[in-house]
Design a protein around this motif. Structure first.
Motif, PDB file in Angstrom:
ATOM      1  N   SER A  40       0.835  -1.198   0.000  1.00 45.48           N
ATOM      2  CA  SER A  40       0.000   0.000   0.000  1.00 45.48           C
ATOM      3  C   SER A  40       0.871   1.249   0.000  1.00 45.48           C
ATOM      4  CB  SER A  40      -0.931   0.010   1.224  1.00 45.48           C
ATOM      5  OG  SER A  40      -0.177   0.068   2.422  1.00 45.48           O
ATOM      6  N   GLY A  41       0.270   2.389  -0.369  1.00 44.50           N
ATOM      7  CA  GLY A  41       0.977   3.674  -0.363  1.00 44.50           C
ATOM      8  C   GLY A  41       1.726   3.984  -1.637  1.00 44.50           C
ATOM      9  N   ASN A  42       1.712   3.080  -2.599  1.00 47.71           N
ATOM     10  CA  ASN A  42       2.495   3.259  -3.827  1.00 47.71           C
ATOM     11  C   ASN A  42       1.607   3.656  -4.993  1.00 47.71           C
ATOM     12  OD1 ASN A  42       1.445   0.545  -3.420  1.00 47.71           O
ATOM     13  ND2 ASN A  42       2.393   0.028  -5.383  1.00 47.71           N
ATOM     14  N   ASP A  47       2.861  -2.639  -7.537  1.00 44.00           N
ATOM     15  CA  ASP A  47       2.906  -3.685  -6.510  1.00 44.00           C
ATOM     16  C   ASP A  47       3.931  -4.752  -6.866  1.00 44.00           C
ATOM     17  OD1 ASP A  47       0.829  -2.251  -5.452  1.00 44.00           O
ATOM     18  OD2 ASP A  47      -0.639  -3.875  -5.526  1.00 44.00           O
ATOM     19  N   GLU A  48       3.969  -5.111  -8.150  1.00 40.93           N
ATOM     20  CA  GLU A  48       4.867  -6.173  -8.589  1.00 40.93           C
ATOM     21  C   GLU A  48       6.335  -5.763  -8.428  1.00 40.93           C
ATOM     22  OE1 GLU A  48       6.047  -9.762  -9.442  1.00 40.93           O
ATOM     23  OE2 GLU A  48       3.960  -9.171  -9.145  1.00 40.93           O
ATOM     24  N   GLU A  49       6.655  -4.478  -8.692  1.00 37.52           N
ATOM     25  CA  GLU A  49       8.028  -4.007  -8.496  1.00 37.52           C
ATOM     26  C   GLU A  49       8.432  -4.117  -7.033  1.00 37.52           C
ATOM     27  OE1 GLU A  49       9.383  -0.441 -11.164  1.00 37.52           O
ATOM     28  OE2 GLU A  49       7.235  -0.200 -10.785  1.00 37.52           O
ATOM     29  N   VAL A  50       7.503  -3.770  -6.159  1.00 40.54           N
ATOM     30  CA  VAL A  50       7.794  -3.849  -4.723  1.00 40.54           C
ATOM     31  C   VAL A  50       7.999  -5.301  -4.310  1.00 40.54           C
ATOM     32  CG1 VAL A  50       6.882  -3.429  -2.410  1.00 40.54           C
ATOM     33  CG2 VAL A  50       6.558  -1.716  -4.216  1.00 40.54           C
ATOM     34  N   ARG A  51       7.150  -6.189  -4.812  1.00 44.08           N
ATOM     35  CA  ARG A  51       7.275  -7.609  -4.450  1.00 44.08           C
ATOM     36  C   ARG A  51       8.591  -8.193  -4.976  1.00 44.08           C
ATOM     37  NH1 ARG A  51       1.441  -7.712  -6.030  1.00 44.08           N
ATOM     38  NH2 ARG A  51       0.273  -7.629  -4.065  1.00 44.08           N
ATOM     39  N   ARG A  52       8.964  -7.797  -6.186  1.00 45.02           N
ATOM     40  CA  ARG A  52      10.243  -8.295  -6.727  1.00 45.02           C
ATOM     41  C   ARG A  52      11.404  -7.807  -5.869  1.00 45.02           C
ATOM     42  NH1 ARG A  52       8.158  -7.176 -11.989  1.00 45.02           N
ATOM     43  NH2 ARG A  52       9.380  -5.249 -12.040  1.00 45.02           N
ATOM     44  N   ASP A  91      -0.070 -15.678   7.160  1.00 40.08           N
ATOM     45  CA  ASP A  91       0.623 -15.898   5.884  1.00 40.08           C
ATOM     46  C   ASP A  91       0.884 -14.649   5.054  1.00 40.08           C
ATOM     47  OD1 ASP A  91      -1.919 -15.259   5.067  1.00 40.08           O
ATOM     48  OD2 ASP A  91      -2.363 -17.184   4.133  1.00 40.08           O
ATOM     49  N   THR A  92       0.816 -13.431   5.667  1.00 42.81           N
ATOM     50  CA  THR A  92       0.916 -12.207   4.876  1.00 42.81           C
ATOM     51  C   THR A  92       1.971 -11.253   5.429  1.00 42.81           C
ATOM     52  OG1 THR A  92      -1.431 -12.356   4.299  1.00 42.81           O
ATOM     53  CG2 THR A  92      -0.364 -10.231   3.964  1.00 42.81           C
ATOM     54  N   LEU A  93       2.780 -10.708   4.523  1.00 48.82           N
ATOM     55  CA  LEU A  93       3.663  -9.598   4.860  1.00 48.82           C
ATOM     56  C   LEU A  93       2.984  -8.315   4.416  1.00 48.82           C
ATOM     57  CD1 LEU A  93       7.265 -10.762   3.846  1.00 48.82           C
ATOM     58  CD2 LEU A  93       6.261 -10.686   6.131  1.00 48.82           C
ATOM     59  N   VAL A  94       2.917  -7.336   5.298  1.00 48.23           N
ATOM     60  CA  VAL A  94       2.280  -6.057   4.998  1.00 48.23           C
ATOM     61  C   VAL A  94       3.364  -5.016   4.743  1.00 48.23           C
ATOM     62  CG1 VAL A  94       0.753  -4.241   5.838  1.00 48.23           C
ATOM     63  CG2 VAL A  94       0.265  -6.639   6.385  1.00 48.23           C
ATOM     64  N   VAL A  95       3.386  -4.468   3.528  1.00 50.76           N
ATOM     65  CA  VAL A  95       4.396  -3.480   3.135  1.00 50.76           C
ATOM     66  C   VAL A  95       3.708  -2.138   2.915  1.00 50.76           C
ATOM     67  CG1 VAL A  95       6.131  -2.843   1.415  1.00 50.76           C
ATOM     68  CG2 VAL A  95       5.812  -5.257   2.040  1.00 50.76           C
ATOM     69  N   ARG A  96       4.147  -1.124   3.656  1.00 52.92           N
ATOM     70  CA  ARG A  96       3.608   0.234   3.495  1.00 52.92           C
ATOM     71  C   ARG A  96       4.727   1.127   2.975  1.00 52.92           C
ATOM     72  NH1 ARG A  96       1.398  -1.699   8.307  1.00 52.92           N
ATOM     73  NH2 ARG A  96      -0.891  -1.903   8.273  1.00 52.92           N
ATOM     74  N   VAL A  97       4.470   1.725   1.813  1.00 50.88           N
ATOM     75  CA  VAL A  97       5.490   2.517   1.124  1.00 50.88           C
ATOM     76  C   VAL A  97       5.136   4.002   1.172  1.00 50.88           C
ATOM     77  CG1 VAL A  97       6.501   3.010  -1.132  1.00 50.88           C
ATOM     78  CG2 VAL A  97       6.151   0.637  -0.429  1.00 50.88           C
ATOM     79  N   ALA A  98       6.142   4.830   1.419  1.00 49.25           N
ATOM     80  CA  ALA A  98       6.004   6.280   1.249  1.00 49.25           C
ATOM     81  C   ALA A  98       6.921   6.669   0.094  1.00 49.25           C
ATOM     82  CB  ALA A  98       6.397   7.023   2.524  1.00 49.25           C
ATOM     83  N   GLU A  99       6.342   7.172  -0.978  1.00 50.36           N
ATOM     84  CA  GLU A  99       7.127   7.470  -2.178  1.00 50.36           C
ATOM     85  C   GLU A  99       7.707   8.881  -2.134  1.00 50.36           C
ATOM     86  OE1 GLU A  99       5.077   4.636  -5.533  1.00 50.36           O
ATOM     87  OE2 GLU A  99       4.321   6.672  -5.330  1.00 50.36           O
ATOM     88  N   ARG A 100       8.777   9.045  -2.856  1.00 52.90           N
ATOM     89  CA  ARG A 100       9.397  10.363  -2.985  1.00 52.90           C
ATOM     90  C   ARG A 100       8.488  11.272  -3.812  1.00 52.90           C
ATOM     91  NH1 ARG A 100      14.414  10.074  -1.039  1.00 52.90           N
ATOM     92  NH2 ARG A 100      15.411   8.016  -0.975  1.00 52.90           N
ATOM     93  N   ARG A 101       8.435  12.543  -3.424  1.00 53.85           N
ATOM     94  CA  ARG A 101       7.617  13.505  -4.165  1.00 53.85           C
ATOM     95  C   ARG A 101       8.528  14.349  -5.054  1.00 53.85           C
ATOM     96  NH1 ARG A 101       5.483  18.853  -3.518  1.00 53.85           N
ATOM     97  NH2 ARG A 101       6.531  19.134  -1.498  1.00 53.85           N
TER      98      ARG A 101
END
Length: 223
Positions: A40-42, A47-52, A91-101
């Motif tokens: 989330s947050g992206n 999502d796929e780039e983050v998972r890779r 069974d879940t990893l929760v990833v929270r992303v804050a992107e550069r502005r």
């Protein structure tokens, strides 16, 4: 051995077996393995780039996932400013992303580099994105005071003023000026009191002039 001793020994063995089975289930079995990575947050990064980037094998036992290592790999993505990673059992990893502005464009060797408020180059291309001002400095670098002053100012501008700015020129940390798309110039000075300066500048821009000086917000001039 007495019957009581046998019962005690059996209870101990049973307890050890239960503990061992539980440890195997948690640390070695794919039963409690990673099946999902919720991102989330992206927006700029998929999502796929983050998972890779996370590089977590499917069914890897949740308890053995090195969360710090996963954070580090995701944080290495150019668009990611910060990231948190947590386990959500079973069974879940929760990833929270804050992107550069993106806040400005810097011309480098014939290419346009999009940078954030920290001076990090997010992406480069031959065509500058629309809507971002150009930062003009003698030496673009994250450790250059003029660079950081210009970026701090443009990042702190309210949207109605920021959309007018075409070029941010910084000759030093205390000598920053904003050239608007209609050709007018605002002498800004340093990065301190940006909110006050922006409020005053928006009021002054209602007066026809070529140059507005808010470098000292308590004593402003219009020419």
């Amino acid at each position: 051995m007495s019957r009581r001793a046998w019962h005690t020994a059996f209870a101990v063995l049973l307890a050890c077996g239960v503990v061992g089975a539980a440890a195997w289930l948690v640390f070695f079995s794919p039963v409690l393995g990673v099946r999902h990575i919720a991102v989330s947050g992206n927006t700029a990064v998929s999502d796929e780039e983050v998972r890779r980037a996370a590089a977590v094998p499917d069914r890897l036992p949740m308890a053995t996932v090195d969360l710090d290592a996963v954070r580090g790999r995701i944080a290495a993505l150019r668009w990611v400013e910060s990231v948190s990673v947590e386990r959500n059992w079973p069974d879940t990893l929760v990833v929270r992303v804050a992107e550069r502005r993106p806040v400005a464009v810097v011309l480098q060797g014939g290419a346009s580099a999009v940078v954030d408020r920290h001076g990090v180059v997010i992406e480069t291309g031959r065509i500058a994105p629309l809507g971002l001002p150009t930062l003009s400095v003698e030496r673009f670098a994250a450790d250059d005071p003029a660079t950081m002053a210009g970026l701090k100012i443009v990042a702190g501008l309210p949207g109605d003023l920021g959309r007018m700015v075409q070029t941010v020129r910084a000759t030093s940390a205390d000598d920053v000026s904003l050239r608007l798309s209609d050709g007018r110039t605002i002498m800004w000075g340093g990065a301190e009191r940006t909110r006050d300066k922006a409020r005053i500048a928006l009021t002054l821009l209602r007066r026809p002039a070529d140059r507005y000086d808010v470098s000292s917000p308590d004593v402003v001039t219009v020419k």
